[in-house]
Structures are given as structure tokens and as C-alpha cells.
Enzyme design. Sequence first.
Site, PDB file in Angstrom:
ATOM      1  N   GLY A  10       0.839  -1.478  -0.009  1.00 25.10           N
ATOM      2  CA  GLY A  10       0.009   0.009  -0.001  1.00 25.10           C
ATOM      3  C   GLY A  10       0.795   1.285   0.097  1.00 25.10           C
ATOM      4  O   GLY A  10       0.462   1.954   0.817  1.00 25.10           O
ATOM      5  N   ALA A  11       2.104   1.262  -0.582  1.00 20.47           N
ATOM      6  CA  ALA A  11       2.865   2.353  -0.794  1.00 20.47           C
ATOM      7  C   ALA A  11       2.358   3.437  -1.878  1.00 20.47           C
ATOM      8  O   ALA A  11       2.837   4.345  -1.909  1.00 20.47           O
ATOM      9  CB  ALA A  11       4.276   1.886  -1.115  1.00 20.47           C
ATOM     10  N   SER A  12       1.264   3.144  -2.344  1.00 15.65           N
ATOM     11  CA  SER A  12       1.007   4.214  -3.597  1.00 15.65           C
ATOM     12  C   SER A  12       0.337   5.396  -3.144  1.00 15.65           C
ATOM     13  O   SER A  12       0.001   6.184  -3.835  1.00 15.65           O
ATOM     14  CB  SER A  12       0.183   3.371  -4.487  1.00 15.65           C
ATOM     15  OG  SER A  12      -1.024   2.897  -3.918  1.00 15.65           O
ATOM     16  N   GLY A  27       1.110   4.625   3.576  1.00 19.60           N
ATOM     17  CA  GLY A  27       2.042   4.016   2.849  1.00 19.60           C
ATOM     18  C   GLY A  27       3.223   4.969   2.098  1.00 19.60           C
ATOM     19  O   GLY A  27       4.133   4.788   2.298  1.00 19.60           O
ATOM     20  N   TYR A  42     -14.188  -3.957   9.078  1.00 19.01           N
ATOM     21  CA  TYR A  42     -12.889  -3.606   9.212  1.00 19.01           C
ATOM     22  C   TYR A  42     -12.690  -3.577  10.560  1.00 19.01           C
ATOM     23  O   TYR A  42     -11.316  -3.857  10.713  1.00 19.01           O
ATOM     24  CB  TYR A  42     -13.195  -2.174   8.902  1.00 19.01           C
ATOM     25  CG  TYR A  42     -12.105  -1.137   8.863  1.00 19.01           C
ATOM     26  CD1 TYR A  42     -11.125  -1.203   7.790  1.00 19.01           C
ATOM     27  CD2 TYR A  42     -11.950  -0.237   9.898  1.00 19.01           C
ATOM     28  CE1 TYR A  42      -9.789  -0.383   7.995  1.00 19.01           C
ATOM     29  CE2 TYR A  42     -10.476   0.368  10.222  1.00 19.01           C
ATOM     30  CZ  TYR A  42      -9.797   0.195   9.002  1.00 19.01           C
ATOM     31  OH  TYR A  42      -8.520   1.160   9.013  1.00 19.01           O
TER      32      TYR A  42
HETATM   33  N1  LIG Z   1      -6.949   6.940   7.312  1.00 19.79           N
HETATM   34  C1  LIG Z   1      -7.187   6.726   8.477  1.00 19.79           C
HETATM   35  O1  LIG Z   1      -7.703   7.305   9.479  1.00 19.79           O
HETATM   36  C2  LIG Z   1      -6.756   5.394   9.010  1.00 19.79           C
HETATM   37  C3  LIG Z   1      -6.674   4.870  10.487  1.00 19.79           C
HETATM   38  C4  LIG Z   1      -6.392   3.864  11.018  1.00 19.79           C
HETATM   39  C5  LIG Z   1      -5.667   2.773  10.184  1.00 19.79           C
HETATM   40  N2  LIG Z   1      -5.487   3.304   8.847  1.00 19.79           N
HETATM   41  C6  LIG Z   1      -5.044   2.017   7.905  1.00 19.79           C
HETATM   42  O2  LIG Z   1      -3.945   2.531   7.385  1.00 19.79           O
HETATM   43  C7  LIG Z   1      -3.722   1.629   6.104  1.00 19.79           C
HETATM   44  C8  LIG Z   1      -3.462   2.707   4.989  1.00 19.79           C
HETATM   45  O3  LIG Z   1      -4.532   3.451   4.589  1.00 19.79           O
HETATM   46  P1  LIG Z   1      -4.678   5.033   4.003  1.00 19.79           P
HETATM   47  O4  LIG Z   1      -5.451   5.615   5.220  1.00 19.79           O
HETATM   48  O5  LIG Z   1      -3.290   5.349   3.863  1.00 19.79           O
HETATM   49  O6  LIG Z   1      -5.627   4.688   2.761  1.00 19.79           O
HETATM   50  P2  LIG Z   1      -5.354   4.854   1.284  1.00 19.79           P
HETATM   51  O7  LIG Z   1      -4.759   6.142   0.909  1.00 19.79           O
HETATM   52  O8  LIG Z   1      -6.551   4.399   0.843  1.00 19.79           O
HETATM   53  O9  LIG Z   1      -4.237   3.605   1.242  1.00 19.79           O
HETATM   54  C9  LIG Z   1      -4.591   2.201   1.128  1.00 19.79           C
HETATM   55  C10 LIG Z   1      -3.416   1.402   0.273  1.00 19.79           C
HETATM   56  O10 LIG Z   1      -3.420   0.239   0.320  1.00 19.79           O
HETATM   57  C11 LIG Z   1      -3.763  -0.159  -1.069  1.00 19.79           C
HETATM   58  N3  LIG Z   1      -4.506  -1.220  -1.263  1.00 19.79           N
HETATM   59  C12 LIG Z   1      -5.832  -1.220  -1.015  1.00 19.79           C
HETATM   60  N4  LIG Z   1      -6.416  -2.647  -1.482  1.00 19.79           N
HETATM   61  C13 LIG Z   1      -5.237  -3.370  -1.961  1.00 19.79           C
HETATM   62  C14 LIG Z   1      -4.937  -4.426  -2.634  1.00 19.79           C
HETATM   63  N5  LIG Z   1      -6.090  -5.670  -2.734  1.00 19.79           N
HETATM   64  N6  LIG Z   1      -3.994  -4.979  -2.937  1.00 19.79           N
HETATM   65  C15 LIG Z   1      -2.507  -4.255  -2.730  1.00 19.79           C
HETATM   66  N7  LIG Z   1      -2.775  -2.950  -2.218  1.00 19.79           N
HETATM   67  C16 LIG Z   1      -4.086  -2.549  -1.662  1.00 19.79           C
HETATM   68  C17 LIG Z   1      -4.303   1.093  -1.927  1.00 19.79           C
HETATM   69  O11 LIG Z   1      -3.562   1.047  -3.096  1.00 19.79           O
HETATM   70  P3  LIG Z   1      -4.194   1.636  -4.464  1.00 19.79           P
HETATM   71  O12 LIG Z   1      -3.594   2.951  -4.343  1.00 19.79           O
HETATM   72  O13 LIG Z   1      -3.993   0.907  -5.659  1.00 19.79           O
HETATM   73  O14 LIG Z   1      -5.858   1.945  -3.950  1.00 19.79           O
HETATM   74  C18 LIG Z   1      -3.283   2.146  -1.016  1.00 19.79           C
HETATM   75  O15 LIG Z   1      -1.983   2.136  -1.535  1.00 19.79           O
HETATM   76  C19 LIG Z   1      -4.759   0.851   6.008  1.00 19.79           C
HETATM   77  O16 LIG Z   1      -4.284  -0.499   6.540  1.00 19.79           O
HETATM   78  C20 LIG Z   1      -5.730   1.438   6.952  1.00 19.79           C
HETATM   79  O17 LIG Z   1      -6.818   0.560   7.431  1.00 19.79           O
HETATM   80  C21 LIG Z   1      -6.206   4.343   8.126  1.00 19.79           C
END
Ligand SMILES: NC(=O)c1ccc[n+]([C@@H]2O[C@H](COP(=O)([O-])OP(=O)(O)OC[C@H]3O[C@@H](n4cnc5c(N)ncnc54)[C@H](OP(=O)(O)O)[C@@H]3O)[C@@H](O)[C@H]2O)c1
Length: 334
Positions: free
Chosen positions: A9-11, A15, A193
Site C-alpha cells: 500500500g505504498a501508492s 504508505g 473493518y
Molecule cells: N486513514 C485513516 O484514518 C486510518 C486510520 C487507521 C488505520 N488506517 C489504516 O492505514 C492503512 C493505509 O490506509 P490509508 O489511510 O493510507 O488509505 P489509502 O490512502 O486508501 O491507502 C490504502 C493503500 O492500500 C492499497 N491497497 C488497497 N487494497 C489493496 C489490495 N487489494 N492490494 C494491494 N494494495 C491495496 C491502496 O492501493 P491503491 O492506491 O491501488 O488503491 C493504497 O496504497 C490501512 O491499513 C488503513 O486501514 C487508516
Amino acid sequence: MRKVVLITGASSGVGLALCRRLLEEDDALHLCLACRNMSKAEAVRTSLLASHPAAEVSIVQVDVSSLLSVFQATKELKQRFQRLDYVYLNAGIMPNPQLNIKALFRGLFSRNVIHMFSTAEGLLTQNDKLTPDGLQEVFETNVFGHFILIQELESLLCHSESPSQLIWTSSRNAKKSNFSLEDVQHSKGQEPYSSSKYAIDLLSVALNRNFNQQGLYSSVVCPGTMLTSLTYGILPPFVWMLIMPIIWLLRFFANAFTLTPHNGTEALVWLFHQKPESLNPLVKYLSATTGFGSNYVTSKKMDLDEDTAEKFYQKLLKLEKQIRVTIQKTNNQN
Ligand SMILES: NC(=O)c1ccc[n+]([C@@H]2O[C@H](COP(=O)([O-])OP(=O)(O)OC[C@H]3O[C@@H](n4cnc5c(N)ncnc54)[C@H](OP(=O)(O)O)[C@@H]3O)[C@@H](O)[C@H]2O)c1
């Protein structure tokens, strides 16, 4: 030799911010971006190398919601690397989130208001679906795909002379009451989730128990509430902007509003510098931000027991075995 860091999820979101911050700490690293979307990954690689030309940045394509993709990626990784020093298991989804407006208003006038905003407890439900592998999508993406990834990479991770670290992006939203050993995929509930993040916490504890002696250590973090594509799925960006003054105020009472992916990586970067042997496997490391915007890391004992963690781990091993048999049968038929 360069230390190798694999990040799923580095994109985008946390990440991507993590990649930037790790290279600011040490631009002699080799970052391997594990992403499903190659054009996004290429763009990230180009921008990271533009600001850190001494670094090595490579890409491996992986969709963690597809076991075939995970097997293909791990095959490639085993050909490319002798060892992995850090694996950030960060990719995650919260599909079709729905805000429970009734619970929100009830919570607003209760003593739990700060806790409710910090953890989103009881506020969010999601609609899950099955993947082509026949698993619940949230479970496979957030937990099982990553579990298979590390199972397959065991030979790159287990070296007792110098430890490797797994760092899972969990959440403050991980809640015991949303998880059941009888339904580990949360196929019957409405909070997959939260269940998946609790499952990550259990898994990390079990991995420490089973792999520490082989030099593999696991930790879990919560990045706090940040504005990323994930949170924009809950409320659109303009609504977040409208409620931002309230959030800034809340920040003086609740440290979970990290708001930016950069702030959210605080605990992930902190763990990068720790000796894994010195960490407590039963605590979650939390990125936190003060009302005045300073970042720090705090920790909280997880609401779980080692026996349940081990039972869950055994269930995952059993599921893995079943799935391997199914894949083998399908391959034989084709
Ligand atoms: N945002 C918050 O407030 C929050 C709070 C607590 C925990 N988190 C956790 O933080 C982590 C990162 O989330 P984020 O908030 O940074 O959201 P985000 O910007 O949506 O990033 C999610 C990342 O996961 C990748 N991903 C999703 N499904 C995938 C798959 N099937 N295979 C490979 N890669 C996949 C996405 O790739 P694409 O770019 O291709 O979509 C993206 O790089 C997650 O585990 C989330 O549960 C977030």
C-alpha cells in the site's frame, strides 16, 4: 549492505508518506513498493528517486486480495532478495463505509464522546463481499493476503543472527466485540473493518510467540485518523473541511487526530528505529498529535489474550492448507 524495506500500500496515504519519511531518515535504504497499481507505483518511485537519488527504489506488483497475485509477488521477491529487514503490512480497505448518524448524535451527548471520535467505535458499518478466492474481501485484503505473503517470505525473514521486523497498520477501531473465532472473516457481521484490525492484533501476538526465536518480530500500530482516500470514502473532502474547526478543537482532548499521512507515520517511523527484542508484543503503538500539532508516539495494551491469538493463528494455518488444496485441484484440472 543496504537494508531492504518492503511496504504494501505504498501508492498513497500513510504508505506513501512512510516511504518519504524513511528515505529522509536513511537514503541508503532499498525500498520495495508492493502495490497493485503499477502506474501509481511508477509515479511514486520516480518522485522518491527525484528527491533521494542515492536510494534504491523497486516495485513488486501485488494485489493482496488475490492469492495468486500474492504467490506471484513472493516468487519474484525470493528471486530478487536474500533477506527483508522490514515489512510494513499497511495496505488496507474499508469498502462502502456507512456512518451511523443515530450513534453519532447519541455519542455526541454522552461521556464517551472523545472515545467515540478517537476510535470511531460503533459509528461505522461496511458492506463486504466475496473475492474470487471465495473469501470475505476485507478479511483477505487486510489480514489473510498479508498472512500468506509473510508465510511465503519466511526464508527472507527468519535469520536469528539479525532480526527482521513486521509492522502492521492496525487501528484504534480494532474491537474485541467485533471479532469472533467462530467467524474470523466476519461474514455475518456489519463491522468487517474493525474485525480485521482486531484479527491483525491477534496475529501479531501469535507471530511473536511462534517466530521470535527464529529472529522475526511483529508489532502493530495505529496511525490515527488521517485524511486519505480511505477516510474520504466515509465523508467527502468538503465535509471534512467543513468539520475541520471542530476537529482542531477536539485535538486538545483526543490525540488520535493526526490528520495528515505524514503525522500518521510517526509510530511507523519510530518502530523503524527500535530494537524489536525490546518491544512489548502485547501493546499497540499509536501515532498521536497534540492540540498544537506536535507529533509523538504513545502505546496502549491491547485488549486480547495469547490463547485466543494462538487459536486464531491455528485457524489461519488451517484455512491456508484448505486453500492450497483447492488451488492444487484447480491447477490439476486445467
Ligand atoms: N486513514 C485513516 O484514518 C486510518 C486510520 C487507521 C488505520 N488506517 C489504516 O492505514 C492503512 C493505509 O490506509 P490509508 O489511510 O493510507 O488509505 P489509502 O490512502 O486508501 O491507502 C490504502 C493503500 O492500500 C492499497 N491497497 C488497497 N487494497 C489493496 C489490495 N487489494 N492490494 C494491494 N494494495 C491495496 C491502496 O492501493 P491503491 O492506491 O491501488 O488503491 C493504497 O496504497 C490501512 O491499513 C488503513 O486501514 C487508516
